[in-house]
Design an enzyme around this catalytic site. Structure first.
Site, PDB file in Angstrom:
ATOM      1  CB  SER A 124      33.351   5.617  33.975  1.00 54.48           C
ATOM      2  OG  SER A 124      34.746   5.532  34.093  1.00 54.48           O
ATOM      3  CE1 TYR A 150      32.923   9.593  38.738  1.00 60.59           C
ATOM      4  CE2 TYR A 150      34.536   7.923  38.134  1.00 60.59           C
ATOM      5  CZ  TYR A 150      33.607   8.868  37.773  1.00 60.59           C
ATOM      6  OH  TYR A 150      33.336   9.078  36.440  1.00 60.59           O
ATOM      7  CE  LYS A 154      30.049   8.155  36.617  1.00 57.39           C
ATOM      8  NZ  LYS A 154      29.058   9.134  36.180  1.00 57.39           N
TER       9      LYS A 154
HETATM   10  P1  NAD Z   1      32.651  17.823  34.857  1.00 60.93           P
HETATM   11  O1  NAD Z   1      32.880  17.935  36.320  1.00 60.93           O
HETATM   12  O2  NAD Z   1      33.344  18.770  33.964  1.00 60.93           O
HETATM   13  O3  NAD Z   1      31.081  17.874  34.555  1.00 60.93           O
HETATM   14  C1  NAD Z   1      30.111  17.513  35.489  1.00 60.93           C
HETATM   15  C2  NAD Z   1      29.150  18.683  35.602  1.00 60.93           C
HETATM   16  O4  NAD Z   1      28.122  18.347  36.546  1.00 60.93           O
HETATM   17  C3  NAD Z   1      29.819  19.964  36.088  1.00 60.93           C
HETATM   18  O5  NAD Z   1      29.477  21.023  35.241  1.00 60.93           O
HETATM   19  C4  NAD Z   1      29.247  20.164  37.490  1.00 60.93           C
HETATM   20  O6  NAD Z   1      29.130  21.534  37.831  1.00 60.93           O
HETATM   21  C5  NAD Z   1      27.910  19.466  37.365  1.00 60.93           C
HETATM   22  N1  NAD Z   1      27.390  18.984  38.647  1.00 60.93           N
HETATM   23  C6  NAD Z   1      28.087  18.365  39.639  1.00 60.93           C
HETATM   24  N2  NAD Z   1      27.259  18.074  40.659  1.00 60.93           N
HETATM   25  C7  NAD Z   1      26.029  18.514  40.297  1.00 60.93           C
HETATM   26  C8  NAD Z   1      24.759  18.510  40.934  1.00 60.93           C
HETATM   27  N3  NAD Z   1      24.598  18.010  42.164  1.00 60.93           N
HETATM   28  N4  NAD Z   1      23.707  19.047  40.275  1.00 60.93           N
HETATM   29  C9  NAD Z   1      23.860  19.589  39.038  1.00 60.93           C
HETATM   30  N5  NAD Z   1      25.035  19.630  38.404  1.00 60.93           N
HETATM   31  C10 NAD Z   1      26.108  19.094  39.021  1.00 60.93           C
HETATM   32  O7  NAD Z   1      32.984  16.321  34.451  1.00 60.93           O
HETATM   33  P2  NAD Z   1      33.083  15.644  33.027  1.00 60.93           P
HETATM   34  O8  NAD Z   1      34.476  15.189  32.854  1.00 60.93           O
HETATM   35  O9  NAD Z   1      32.456  16.497  31.993  1.00 60.93           O
HETATM   36  O10 NAD Z   1      32.205  14.358  33.298  1.00 60.93           O
HETATM   37  C11 NAD Z   1      30.847  14.274  32.905  1.00 60.93           C
HETATM   38  C12 NAD Z   1      30.317  12.901  33.261  1.00 60.93           C
HETATM   39  O11 NAD Z   1      31.119  11.922  32.606  1.00 60.93           O
HETATM   40  C13 NAD Z   1      30.373  12.559  34.741  1.00 60.93           C
HETATM   41  O12 NAD Z   1      29.227  11.798  35.056  1.00 60.93           O
HETATM   42  C14 NAD Z   1      31.616  11.712  34.867  1.00 60.93           C
HETATM   43  O13 NAD Z   1      31.520  10.831  35.942  1.00 60.93           O
HETATM   44  C15 NAD Z   1      31.583  10.966  33.556  1.00 60.93           C
HETATM   45  N6  NAD Z   1      32.902  10.487  33.115  1.00 60.93           N
HETATM   46  C16 NAD Z   1      33.942  11.361  32.997  1.00 60.93           C
HETATM   47  C17 NAD Z   1      35.194  10.895  32.593  1.00 60.93           C
HETATM   48  C18 NAD Z   1      36.380  11.811  32.516  1.00 60.93           C
HETATM   49  O14 NAD Z   1      37.504  11.304  32.497  1.00 60.93           O
HETATM   50  N7  NAD Z   1      36.204  13.115  32.435  1.00 60.93           N
HETATM   51  C19 NAD Z   1      35.359   9.543  32.268  1.00 60.93           C
HETATM   52  C20 NAD Z   1      34.266   8.690  32.388  1.00 60.93           C
HETATM   53  C21 NAD Z   1      33.036   9.174  32.806  1.00 60.93           C
HETATM   54  C1  WQD Z   2      46.029   8.174  32.915  1.00 58.21           C
HETATM   55  C2  WQD Z   2      47.394   7.502  32.984  1.00 58.21           C
HETATM   56  C3  WQD Z   2      48.214   7.091  35.211  1.00 58.21           C
HETATM   57  C4  WQD Z   2      48.737  11.255  36.393  1.00 58.21           C
HETATM   58  C5  WQD Z   2      40.580   8.290  35.438  1.00 58.21           C
HETATM   59  C6  WQD Z   2      39.520   7.713  36.328  1.00 58.21           C
HETATM   60  C7  WQD Z   2      38.477   7.000  35.519  1.00 58.21           C
HETATM   61  C8  WQD Z   2      37.941   7.899  34.412  1.00 58.21           C
HETATM   62  C9  WQD Z   2      39.022   8.501  33.607  1.00 58.21           C
HETATM   63  C10 WQD Z   2      35.962   8.978  35.193  1.00 58.21           C
HETATM   64  C11 WQD Z   2      47.464   6.425  34.066  1.00 58.21           C
HETATM   65  C12 WQD Z   2      49.095   8.077  34.476  1.00 58.21           C
HETATM   66  C13 WQD Z   2      48.439  10.132  35.629  1.00 58.21           C
HETATM   67  C14 WQD Z   2      50.090  11.481  36.802  1.00 58.21           C
HETATM   68  C15 WQD Z   2      50.747   9.480  35.656  1.00 58.21           C
HETATM   69  N1  WQD Z   2      37.200   8.990  34.952  1.00 58.21           N
HETATM   70  N2  WQD Z   2      49.424   9.269  35.261  1.00 58.21           N
HETATM   71  N3  WQD Z   2      51.033  10.569  36.394  1.00 58.21           N
HETATM   72  O1  WQD Z   2      43.367   6.859  35.947  1.00 58.21           O
HETATM   73  O2  WQD Z   2      43.024   6.136  33.539  1.00 58.21           O
HETATM   74  O3  WQD Z   2      41.213   7.233  34.744  1.00 58.21           O
HETATM   75  O4  WQD Z   2      39.974   9.144  34.472  1.00 58.21           O
HETATM   76  O5  WQD Z   2      35.174   8.083  35.090  1.00 58.21           O
HETATM   77  O6  WQD Z   2      37.480   6.614  36.397  1.00 58.21           O
HETATM   78  O7  WQD Z   2      40.124   6.833  37.251  1.00 58.21           O
HETATM   79  O8  WQD Z   2      43.171   8.574  34.087  1.00 58.21           O
HETATM   80  O9  WQD Z   2      44.349  10.651  33.497  1.00 58.21           O
HETATM   81  O10 WQD Z   2      44.356   9.883  35.912  1.00 58.21           O
HETATM   82  O11 WQD Z   2      45.673   8.621  34.224  1.00 58.21           O
HETATM   83  O12 WQD Z   2      51.640   8.700  35.309  1.00 58.21           O
HETATM   84  O13 WQD Z   2      50.404  12.450  37.482  1.00 58.21           O
HETATM   85  O14 WQD Z   2      48.355   8.487  33.350  1.00 58.21           O
HETATM   86  O15 WQD Z   2      48.984   6.216  35.949  1.00 58.21           O
HETATM   87  O16 WQD Z   2      48.236   5.393  33.545  1.00 58.21           O
HETATM   88  P1  WQD Z   2      42.773   7.110  34.642  1.00 58.21           P
HETATM   89  P2  WQD Z   2      44.371   9.542  34.475  1.00 58.21           P
END
Ligand code: NAD
Ligand code: WQD
Length: 340
Positions: A124, A150, A154
């Site tokens: 991430s 969280y 990572k």
């Molecule tokens: P998501 O929650 O939709 O997907 C994660 C999946 O993992 C879910 O389907 C959940 O049921 C499954 N899961 C959770 N715990 C588990 C376990 N113990 N065993 C098996 N399955 C399990 O999230 P996402 O947004 O699709 O994220 C996927 C990956 O990408 C994650 O590792 C997340 O940290 C990373 N990521 C997400 C974002 C984001 O903004 N969505 C940004 C950066 C990184």
């Molecule tokens: C985006 C922008 C907020 C909600 C998060 C995780 C990061 C990664 C991606 C997993 C920011 C603004 C948001 C609201 C707002 N996930 N905002 N009002 O914080 O960039 O990243 O998701 O790895 O680890 O921290 O994403 O969508 O929460 O926010 O003004 O009610 O929207 O301040 O600028 P963020 P977000």
């Protein structure tokens, strides 16, 4: 190839499974449905005309993991499964470290037992932390200033993977640092379906437009940015998914450990995102300017350098902000209650 996709029923995982099946790979999904619904697997089949094999258990369950590897002859693993609610991780750090770190170590140990050494990890942009200058480049080491369990999970996992890659060059490990995913598959059949109250900008905006949330609170407009609100590098989830197939194409050339950003290289402010949403969907978003996020948790500006992925993975995000919002909104309208 036969690919194990952990977390393959989730938001990014499900879109990646669609791309993998479309490209002719065999897919095994492992997901305990902690944050997903198994209806997704039917939707994936509808889109692709192909099915993924499905296992429902936790990545923390080692004997079941061994059975899976015994039965399926896995060539590579794409590892999405994790707990990902940033705020919740502050309340439940042990659970986050146990699943995210403990579960990943389990998986890697079983992979080693079965001599499966191709691994793609969901990292991430959060690992860049609050101090590096933008654009974020892959040579910047994960920052231990990351503020939440969280984010720290990572950071630690990237270090673990780098150490494994250094110790055993037969391992081919890629960490993909995702920026902010938005959007849904063009079919409107799969998308983001948060369980409980959404906390991220994309899910909140679509839920306001569908009438589930009253209004948007902008977390501060006193940042040192062009309009005072924070900026992020938003990327269409289908582009993000395609980044994984590109990484898979590259993996045989990797020796040890590599990192790639998956972003667009451009940033948009919160106010620009609201405006773009309104333009793409014709829906009005009522909003107010509020305080900064609790604990001053937001960095003002976040965007990737997309150069390394473009040069080495031949990956370039193609979809615009309008595409992201059009597709998010289509999914939300077709599925007003998500998958529930
Ligand atoms: P998501 O929650 O939709 O997907 C994660 C999946 O993992 C879910 O389907 C959940 O049921 C499954 N899961 C959770 N715990 C588990 C376990 N113990 N065993 C098996 N399955 C399990 O999230 P996402 O947004 O699709 O994220 C996927 C990956 O990408 C994650 O590792 C997340 O940290 C990373 N990521 C997400 C974002 C984001 O903004 N969505 C940004 C950066 C990184
Ligand atoms: C985006 C922008 C907020 C909600 C998060 C995780 C990061 C990664 C991606 C997993 C920011 C603004 C948001 C609201 C707002 N996930 N905002 N009002 O914080 O960039 O990243 O998701 O790895 O680890 O921290 O994403 O969508 O929460 O926010 O003004 O009610 O929207 O301040 O600028 P963020 P977000």
């Amino acid at each position: 190839m036969k690919i194990l996709v952990t977390g393959g029923a989730g938001y990014i995982g499900s879109h990646t499974v669609v791309e993998l099946l479309t490209e002719g790979h065999e897919v095994v999904v492992l997901d305990n449905l902690d944050n997903a619904n198994n209806i997704v697997l039917d939707r994936i089949q509808k889109i692709t005309g192909k099915s993924a094999i499905f296992y429902n258990f936790s990545i923390t369950e080692k004997p079941k993991m061994r059975d899976l590897f015994e039965k399926e002859k896995i060539d590579a693993v794409i590892h999405f499964a994790a707990l990902k609610a940033v705020g919740e991780s502050l309340e439940k750090p042990l659970q986050y470290y146990s699943v995210n770190i403990g579960g990943t170590i389990n998986l890697l140990e079983v992979m080693r037992e079965f001599n499966v050494k191709n691994f793609i990890f969901s990292s991430s942009a959060t690992v860049y932390g609050p101090t590096y200058p933008v654009p974020f480049t892959e040579d910047m080491k994960p920052s231990s200033d990351t503020t939440t369990p969280y984010g720290y999970s990572k950071v630690v996992l990237e270090r673990i993977l780098e150490d494994i890659g250094n110790a055993d060059k037969d391992f081919k490990i890629i960490s993909l640092r995702y920026f902010n995913p938005v959007g849904a598959h063009q079919s409107g059949l799969i998308g983001e379906s948060p369980i409980g109250e959404p906390k991220n900008l994309p899910a909140i905006l679509t839920q306001i437009a569908i009438g589930k949330i009253e209004k948007f609170t902008v977390f501060g407009n006193d940042y040192d940015t062009p309009d005072g609100t924070c900026t992020r590098d938003y990327i269409h989830v289908v582009d993000l998914a395609k980044g994984h197939t590109k990484a898979l194409n590259k993996i045989s050339e990797i020796s040890g450990y590599e990192v790639y950003n998956l972003g667009t290289g451009k940033d948009y402010s919160v106010l620009e995102m609201i405006e773009a949403f309104e333009k793409a969907t014709g829906e009005k978003i009522p909003y107010e300017i509020g305080e900064r996020r609790p604990n001053n948790a937001d960095i003002p500006i976040c965007y990737s350098s997309a150069e390394k992925a473009e040069k080495e993975l031949l990956f370039k995000a193609e979809f615009s902000i309008e595409d992201m919002w059009r597709d998010s909104w289509r999914f939300q309208q077709k599925n007003p209650n998500g998958y529930q």
